[in-house]
Every structure is written in structure tokens, then in C-alpha cells.
Design a protein around this motif. Sequence first.
Motif, PDB file in Angstrom:
ATOM      1  N   ASN A   1       7.674   5.950  -3.375  1.00 46.14           N
ATOM      2  CA  ASN A   1       6.850   7.412  -3.202  1.00 46.14           C
ATOM      3  C   ASN A   1       7.623   8.229  -2.426  1.00 46.14           C
ATOM      4  OD1 ASN A   1       5.145   6.126  -4.751  1.00 46.14           O
ATOM      5  ND2 ASN A   1       3.439   6.042  -3.279  1.00 46.14           N
TER       6      ASN A   1
ATOM      7  N   ALA B   1       8.444   4.079   1.703  1.00 40.74           N
ATOM      8  CA  ALA B   1       7.238   3.702   1.267  1.00 40.74           C
ATOM      9  C   ALA B   1       7.440   3.396  -0.195  1.00 40.74           C
ATOM     10  CB  ALA B   1       6.375   5.116   1.159  1.00 40.74           C
TER      11      ALA B   1
ATOM     12  N   ARG C   1       6.218   0.998  -3.658  1.00 39.22           N
ATOM     13  CA  ARG C   1       5.339   0.291  -4.613  1.00 39.22           C
ATOM     14  C   ARG C   1       5.873  -0.944  -5.285  1.00 39.22           C
ATOM     15  NH1 ARG C   1       3.339   4.505  -8.627  1.00 39.22           N
ATOM     16  NH2 ARG C   1       2.434   2.746  -9.526  1.00 39.22           N
TER      17      ARG C   1
ATOM     18  N   ASP D   1      -1.487   0.755  -7.066  1.00 42.55           N
ATOM     19  CA  ASP D   1      -1.464   1.833  -6.227  1.00 42.55           C
ATOM     20  C   ASP D   1      -1.505   1.321  -4.706  1.00 42.55           C
ATOM     21  OD1 ASP D   1      -2.928   5.042  -5.222  1.00 42.55           O
ATOM     22  OD2 ASP D   1      -0.850   4.181  -4.982  1.00 42.55           O
TER      23      ASP D   1
ATOM     24  N   VAL E   1       1.049   0.475  -1.490  1.00 37.14           N
ATOM     25  CA  VAL E   1       2.253   1.006  -0.962  1.00 37.14           C
ATOM     26  C   VAL E   1       2.569   0.169   0.499  1.00 37.14           C
ATOM     27  CG1 VAL E   1       3.536   3.048  -0.112  1.00 37.14           C
ATOM     28  CG2 VAL E   1       1.976   3.445  -1.877  1.00 37.14           C
TER      29      VAL E   1
ATOM     30  N   ASN F   1       5.204  -0.115   3.731  1.00 41.11           N
ATOM     31  CA  ASN F   1       6.270   0.752   4.438  1.00 41.11           C
ATOM     32  C   ASN F   1       7.505  -0.147   4.903  1.00 41.11           C
ATOM     33  OD1 ASN F   1       6.903   3.387   5.307  1.00 41.11           O
ATOM     34  ND2 ASN F   1       6.228   2.917   7.428  1.00 41.11           N
TER      35      ASN F   1
END
Length: 121
Positions: free
Chosen positions: A32, A98, A100, A105, A107, A109
Motif C-alpha cells: 500500500n 505497509a 498486504r 484488506d 495490512v 507494517n
Amino acid sequence: QVQLVESGGGLGQPGGSLSLSCAASGNIFAINDMGWYRQAPGKLRELVADITSGGTTNYADSVKGRFTISGDNAKNTVYLQMNSLKPEDTAVYYCNAAVRPDYRDIVYNYWGQGTQVTVSS
């Protein structure tokens, strides 16, 4: 799991330039956002710049006009070109992503190991 491998940095002179790159690999469905943070001794980690997968960029006021972030989605790589360096840019620079891991959906880190940037004459 995802790995972020940073390269670049080192010693630069005031007014000079340095560049950083960060490549992400591993369990990646999509990324993302990728960015660079930095942490100077005795200070909190702060955002330097980030870029979304769509190419939207965001910069800290302290680096606007001097640093440029760019990305290569096909390579899962982000770059930071640092020009007009100042001694106050001295810090450990960390790559952040970030990620996936699949179509959902969700995410996660991730952080790179950090690379030292020192600006000194």
C-alpha cells in the motif's frame, strides 16, 4: 514474512547528495505504501517521506524541496534522493512498508534494519 533490504547512505558533505534504496521481498500480495523514517541520537523516529502505490507522496517540512522519494511497483522498491544535505539530516534512516500478504484488506507494517547517513565536512 517480508524482508526490507536497504542500501546507500554513508557520509555526505553539507550541500551534497546521497541516495537510498529499499527493496521488499517475501510474502507480498500488494504494498500500500513505502516510506523512509529517520532517527537521530536522542530523538524520536520521524517520517521523512512516503509514497503510496498510486504515486502520492508526502514529505516532512524539513526535507521538502531537497529530498525526492520515488518508487518502482514492479520491483517493490522505494528510493530516496537526498540533495542539499544539511548536518541536521544526520540520522539512521529506516525503510518502512505497509504490506498486504493476500487479497484481504489486512495490512502488516515492516521495517528495514536501518542505514546510517552522516552529513559532515
